[in-house]
Design a protein around this motif. Sequence first.
Motif, PDB file in Angstrom:
ATOM      1  N   SER A   1       0.566   4.387  -3.041  1.00 28.68           N
ATOM      2  CA  SER A   1       0.366   5.015  -2.379  1.00 28.68           C
ATOM      3  C   SER A   1       1.947   6.312  -2.757  1.00 28.68           C
ATOM      4  CB  SER A   1       0.699   5.529  -0.581  1.00 28.68           C
ATOM      5  OG  SER A   1      -0.438   4.936   0.133  1.00 28.68           O
TER       6      SER A   1
ATOM      7  N   LYS B   1       1.044  -1.220   0.213  1.00 29.67           N
ATOM      8  CA  LYS B   1      -0.198  -0.110  -0.193  1.00 29.67           C
ATOM      9  C   LYS B   1       0.398   1.129  -0.169  1.00 29.67           C
ATOM     10  CE  LYS B   1      -3.902   2.528   2.801  1.00 29.67           C
ATOM     11  NZ  LYS B   1      -4.642   2.373   3.412  1.00 29.67           N
ATOM     12  N   ASN B   2       2.244   1.234   1.177  1.00 30.66           N
ATOM     13  CA  ASN B   2       3.279   2.113   0.961  1.00 30.66           C
ATOM     14  C   ASN B   2       3.806   2.559  -0.558  1.00 30.66           C
ATOM     15  OD1 ASN B   2       4.418   4.256   2.229  1.00 30.66           O
ATOM     16  ND2 ASN B   2       6.178   2.912   2.198  1.00 30.66           N
TER      17      ASN B   2
ATOM     18  N   HIS C   1      -5.784   2.826  -8.004  1.00 31.93           N
ATOM     19  CA  HIS C   1      -6.799   3.158  -7.362  1.00 31.93           C
ATOM     20  C   HIS C   1      -7.713   2.346  -7.303  1.00 31.93           C
ATOM     21  CE1 HIS C   1      -5.357   7.195  -8.166  1.00 31.93           C
ATOM     22  NE2 HIS C   1      -5.305   7.166  -9.918  1.00 31.93           N
TER      23      HIS C   1
ATOM     24  N   LYS D   1       1.120   7.357  -6.455  1.00 26.16           N
ATOM     25  CA  LYS D   1       0.250   8.243  -6.589  1.00 26.16           C
ATOM     26  C   LYS D   1       0.081  10.019  -5.968  1.00 26.16           C
ATOM     27  CE  LYS D   1      -4.882   9.447  -4.587  1.00 26.16           C
ATOM     28  NZ  LYS D   1      -5.947   9.017  -3.947  1.00 26.16           N
ATOM     29  N   GLU D   2       1.232   9.757  -4.710  1.00 24.33           N
ATOM     30  CA  GLU D   2       2.018  11.169  -4.063  1.00 24.33           C
ATOM     31  C   GLU D   2       2.418  11.893  -4.700  1.00 24.33           C
ATOM     32  OE1 GLU D   2       1.690  10.875  -0.551  1.00 24.33           O
ATOM     33  OE2 GLU D   2      -0.463   9.342  -0.360  1.00 24.33           O
TER      34      GLU D   2
ATOM     35  N   LEU E   1      -6.275   0.967  -3.866  1.00 22.54           N
ATOM     36  CA  LEU E   1      -5.881   2.061  -2.243  1.00 22.54           C
ATOM     37  C   LEU E   1      -7.018   1.899  -1.831  1.00 22.54           C
ATOM     38  CD1 LEU E   1      -3.757   4.202  -4.016  1.00 22.54           C
ATOM     39  CD2 LEU E   1      -2.761   2.760  -2.076  1.00 22.54           C
TER      40      LEU E   1
END
Length: 313
Positions: A213, A209-210, A269, A216-217, A272
């Motif tokens: 992320s 998940k990290n 997406h 994404k970020e 997440l």
Amino acid sequence: MSQNTLHITNGSSLTTYLKELDIPGEILTWQEMLCEGPTARNIDSEEFLAKRKAFLNEFYQIEINETEYKNELAILDNSEAFTEIILWFEYDLFCHINLLAVIKLLKEKNIKRPLYLVCSGRVKGETELKGLSELNTEQLLQHYKDKVKLTEADIDMAISIWDIYCGKDHNLLKPYITQKSSFKYLSNCLKAHLKRFPNLKSGLNALEKNILSIIKEKEVKSRNQLMGYVLNYQGYYGYGDLQIYRLIDLLQLFYTEEDNKISLNRKGHEALIGNHNFSYQINNNLTFGGINRLDFSYDSHTNKLIKTPLNVN
């Protein structure tokens, strides 16, 4: 009787550092990654070595030099020459699983010498957790001076946790999360370990998940840049390049690579958000000690592992 110290380090980088500082004593370098792959309760056994050789070869194309491995451990056969043993391991899960194994090995060999721990992590004046090899000379020598003598209760606890890790029920680790000991980062490591199993809802573990992320970020241009981010922002895992790259590769169904840019696709997406359980599609079929991670899900509400069929939604 003059003091004769045996240092057991967490890898060759630290061994080189200690030699450069002329810290007195003999050094045994422990080079393993027991946080991944099958293990056996008895470290000093052919079963243990066979399992590790097979795993490292299959998953990372690493060949164990059996002669070098046995020669290194043979240092322990001369334990009567040492008056104390100092363990040099860091704050993360990678190091702590190895640390547990080393303590278990010393017990197997019936080595009864005062046992000390030098463990890095939080450093005064620093915002980030530090590995031993990242400390400057003054910091490292201060850590050495502040080494902690392990009690019999500490040693028994370490061996109990190792035995659970090699077994089939890792929920038995939960009581040790709150148990007091000389291992100041153990609680964080045990919490991090349970979160390595697929989340009950999304099928992603904490590291997976990290990684998504971060994609994404942040503006990520390449896998190498992504790996750098993950290495720096992985919390208490302490994974190395090979482990992180393998995870990035397994997660490629969730992102696209084009025009010097990595971005999440629709599945990324969805993962997440947690609308679908993707654990079997990721197929990260690692064994952690005595159990396969795909045989369990992590329930974040109860902080427990649940043995349940996955992808039932």
